[in-house]
Design a protein around this motif. Structure first.
Motif, PDB file in Angstrom:
ATOM      1  N   ASP A 144      39.425  29.408  51.484  1.00 30.98           N
ATOM      2  CA  ASP A 144      39.267  29.296  50.034  1.00 30.98           C
ATOM      3  C   ASP A 144      38.624  27.950  49.730  1.00 30.98           C
ATOM      4  O   ASP A 144      39.137  26.898  50.141  1.00 30.98           O
ATOM      5  CB  ASP A 144      40.646  29.399  49.378  1.00 30.98           C
ATOM      6  N   ASP A 145      37.495  27.973  48.985  1.00 34.29           N
ATOM      7  CA  ASP A 145      36.814  26.701  48.689  1.00 34.29           C
ATOM      8  C   ASP A 145      37.372  26.021  47.444  1.00 34.29           C
ATOM      9  O   ASP A 145      36.843  25.018  46.984  1.00 34.29           O
ATOM     10  CB  ASP A 145      35.305  26.920  48.558  1.00 34.29           C
ATOM     11  N   GLY A 146      38.444  26.602  46.883  1.00 34.18           N
ATOM     12  CA  GLY A 146      39.092  25.982  45.739  1.00 34.18           C
ATOM     13  C   GLY A 146      39.010  26.791  44.464  1.00 34.18           C
ATOM     14  O   GLY A 146      39.863  26.658  43.583  1.00 34.18           O
ATOM     15  N   ASP A 147      37.972  27.630  44.366  1.00 31.56           N
ATOM     16  CA  ASP A 147      37.815  28.463  43.175  1.00 31.56           C
ATOM     17  C   ASP A 147      38.019  29.949  43.476  1.00 31.56           C
ATOM     18  O   ASP A 147      37.916  30.786  42.582  1.00 31.56           O
ATOM     19  CB  ASP A 147      36.409  28.273  42.577  1.00 31.56           C
ATOM     20  N   ASP A 148      38.294  30.258  44.736  1.00 32.46           N
ATOM     21  CA  ASP A 148      38.353  31.649  45.168  1.00 32.46           C
ATOM     22  C   ASP A 148      39.713  32.277  44.864  1.00 32.46           C
ATOM     23  O   ASP A 148      40.692  31.584  44.566  1.00 32.46           O
ATOM     24  CB  ASP A 148      38.056  31.749  46.665  1.00 32.46           C
ATOM     25  N   ARG A 149      39.766  33.606  44.989  1.00 33.49           N
ATOM     26  CA  ARG A 149      40.987  34.340  44.696  1.00 33.49           C
ATOM     27  C   ARG A 149      41.275  35.316  45.820  1.00 33.49           C
ATOM     28  O   ARG A 149      40.443  36.170  46.142  1.00 33.49           O
ATOM     29  CB  ARG A 149      40.833  35.081  43.362  1.00 33.49           C
ATOM     30  N   ALA A 179      33.137  28.058  37.200  1.00 32.37           N
ATOM     31  CA  ALA A 179      33.429  28.637  35.890  1.00 32.37           C
ATOM     32  C   ALA A 179      34.271  29.909  36.000  1.00 32.37           C
ATOM     33  O   ALA A 179      34.592  30.531  34.991  1.00 32.37           O
ATOM     34  CB  ALA A 179      32.129  28.941  35.156  1.00 32.37           C
ATOM     35  N   GLY A 180      34.606  30.307  37.229  1.00 31.06           N
ATOM     36  CA  GLY A 180      35.429  31.491  37.425  1.00 31.06           C
ATOM     37  C   GLY A 180      34.662  32.791  37.505  1.00 31.06           C
ATOM     38  O   GLY A 180      35.264  33.866  37.488  1.00 31.06           O
ATOM     39  N   VAL A 181      33.333  32.718  37.604  1.00 29.80           N
ATOM     40  CA  VAL A 181      32.518  33.927  37.723  1.00 29.80           C
ATOM     41  C   VAL A 181      32.405  34.318  39.189  1.00 29.80           C
ATOM     42  O   VAL A 181      32.091  33.481  40.049  1.00 29.80           O
ATOM     43  CB  VAL A 181      31.118  33.709  37.127  1.00 29.80           C
ATOM     44  N   LEU A 201      38.842  37.756  50.035  1.00 28.29           N
ATOM     45  CA  LEU A 201      38.958  36.956  48.816  1.00 28.29           C
ATOM     46  C   LEU A 201      37.719  37.149  47.968  1.00 28.29           C
ATOM     47  O   LEU A 201      36.665  37.551  48.454  1.00 28.29           O
ATOM     48  CB  LEU A 201      39.208  35.484  49.121  1.00 28.29           C
ATOM     49  N   ARG A 202      37.868  36.906  46.690  1.00 31.89           N
ATOM     50  CA  ARG A 202      36.762  36.962  45.747  1.00 31.89           C
ATOM     51  C   ARG A 202      36.249  35.553  45.559  1.00 31.89           C
ATOM     52  O   ARG A 202      36.948  34.685  45.026  1.00 31.89           O
ATOM     53  CB  ARG A 202      37.262  37.565  44.421  1.00 31.89           C
ATOM     54  N   ARG A 203      35.052  35.295  46.052  1.00 29.01           N
ATOM     55  CA  ARG A 203      34.457  33.959  45.900  1.00 29.01           C
ATOM     56  C   ARG A 203      33.969  33.787  44.472  1.00 29.01           C
ATOM     57  O   ARG A 203      33.256  34.630  43.931  1.00 29.01           O
ATOM     58  CB  ARG A 203      33.315  33.774  46.888  1.00 29.01           C
TER      59      ARG A 203
END
Length: 427
Positions: free
Chosen positions: A371-376, A355-357, A349-351
């Motif tokens: 996933d901490d909630g903002d990950d993809r 702000a989505g960065v 996953l992309r942490r």
């Protein structure tokens, strides 16, 4: 057309030996990944996924392929019989096309028997290493170009089939069009083109050449203006086409200086809407250097199709998990110096911050990372039970690349040599 012989000899000798030892059917997981980025690069771009899926679907040992293997005694009769009915029946999961990648990103996880999976090694590496190298270079070029369009023009600088793949990969990474018509036919890549110096030289005068091109292609065409004298050619082009002349192309000299001179001349002639396109061995650095020049578009050839100095990505395909004698799955890994692999089935996953960065590439070993909630999540299904499930329109990969690159830290936009902008964390 079968893709089965687009492979290395030793894939088949390994298969023969595994069949003889009784290990060919062991459940196995292979991983395709990079150990590092090309030196100085800050991110890479995954490309070739769609082409790889097509190639896997056509990976069949037809009568012609089997005849070659039999004639040259590449493998024994028992192996030939096995190959005659080969169909990949496993699962493939991987990064979607257009996604950014970093060192040790698990770009593909191939799960099946050892025999089925090992045969795909060379083919998958060939496609991914080539196309991702082109897309990675193209992404830096379109990043440097900003809102100005880039046109792929490298067909004559590489192998004829590689040229088609290059055009496709460049389009994924933001190029707006290509000169290659086969890329249009096969993949729907938009194409464009007008004329070369030979067309001008064919005619008795430059005026005759311009007049013929305008009559055929219209006032909105692009005139190549550096066959003789640029100033005379620009004046002549506007005189013949009028102020609605579409564009002029510069292919030699100091492009920044010439573009400024031509812009002033066009404006003085009332052709304020006529664009300036530049070509001539451009790369991401020369494109960046032209940022302040009045250039409206870039045509890129040699440097694109050679990966701008990095024609391959160095991807490898390693066995990371296999069935043991007791039926349990056992992580395995290569530990030789400088060529280390990490055993176990991977998830990625992309942490990202709130702000989505993007902050890191997080790789779970044996189970997905949390996933901490903002990950993809990065891995998507591509093949399930031997059936292709991951096909998508090329524009979807193009849109994905734009979104993936946009979420990277600002350092990714720097053309200077540096380290990967994201660390890879194994948990």
């Amino acid at each position: 057309m079968s893709t089965a012989l687009l492979t290395d000899h030793y894939e088949l000798t390994m298969l023969q030996s595994a069949l003889k030892s009784g290990t060919a059917d062991r459940r196995s997981v292979f991983e395709l990944f990079p150990r590092r980025l090309p030196e100085g690069r800050r991110y890479g771009v995954v490309a070739g996924v769609g082409r790889a899926l097509d190639a896997v679907e056509r990976f069949r040992f037809d009568d012609e392929s089997l005849a070659v293997l039999r004639e040259h005694a590449v493998v024994d009769d028992a192996t030939l019989d096995w190959l005659a009915s080969y169909r990949f029946s496993g699962d493939i999961t991987g990064y979607a096309e257009g996604e950014a990648y970093f060192p040790y990103s698990p770009l593909l996880m191939v799960e099946s028997s050892f025999a089925e999976a090992v045969l795909l090694e060379t083919l998958l590496l060939s496609i991914y290493n080539h196309d991702s190298a082109i897309a990675s270079a193209a992404s830096r070029m379109t990043l440097a170009a900003g809102d100005r369009p880039c046109i792929e023009m490298g067909s004559r600088r590489t192998h004829e089939e590689a040229a088609v793949a290059c055009a496709r990969a460049a389009y994924v990474a933001g190029f707006v069009s290509s000169s290659n018509l086969a890329a249009r036919q096969r993949y729907g890549v938009p194409t464009t083109g007008t004329s070369a110096h030979s067309f001008t030289l064919l005619h008795d005068t430059e005026a005759d050449a311009f007049r013929a091109q305008i009559a055929s292609l219209g006032e909105g065409t692009t005139l190549l203006v550096d066959t003789y004298d640029v100033t005379d050619a620009v004046r002549l082009g506007v005189e013949l086409a009028g102020p609605s002349l579409g564009a002029v192309r510069l292919d030699s000299g100091d492009l920044g200086v010439m573009a400024r001179r031509v812009r002033r001349q066009l404006d003085s002639l009332g052709a304020t809407g006529t664009k300036i396109v530049v070509t001539s061995d451009l790369d991401e650095y020369s494109i960046a250097a032209l940022a302040a020049a009045p250039v409206d578009g870039y045509g890129v050839g040699t440097q694109l199709v050679t990966g701008s100095g990095h024609p391959t990505c160095g991807f490898v395909y390693k066995l990371v998990l296999r069935e043991g004698d007791d039926g349990e799955m056992v992580p395995v890994a290569k530990k030789s110096k400088d060529k280390i692999s990490i055993g176990g089935r991977k998830w990625a996953l992309r942490r990202r911050d709130a702000a989505g960065v993007a902050e890191a590439e997080v790789i779970g070993i044996g189970e997905p990372p949390v996933d901490d909630g903002d990950d993809r999540a990065l891995l998507v299904p591509l093949v399930r039970g031997g059936e292709i499930v991951g096909r998508e329109p090329l524009d979807a990969a193009r849109d994905r690349h734009a979104a993936s690159r946009a979420e990277l830290p600002l350092a990714a936009q720097q053309m200077s040599r540096g380290e990967p902008v994201l660390d890879t964390l194994h948990i």
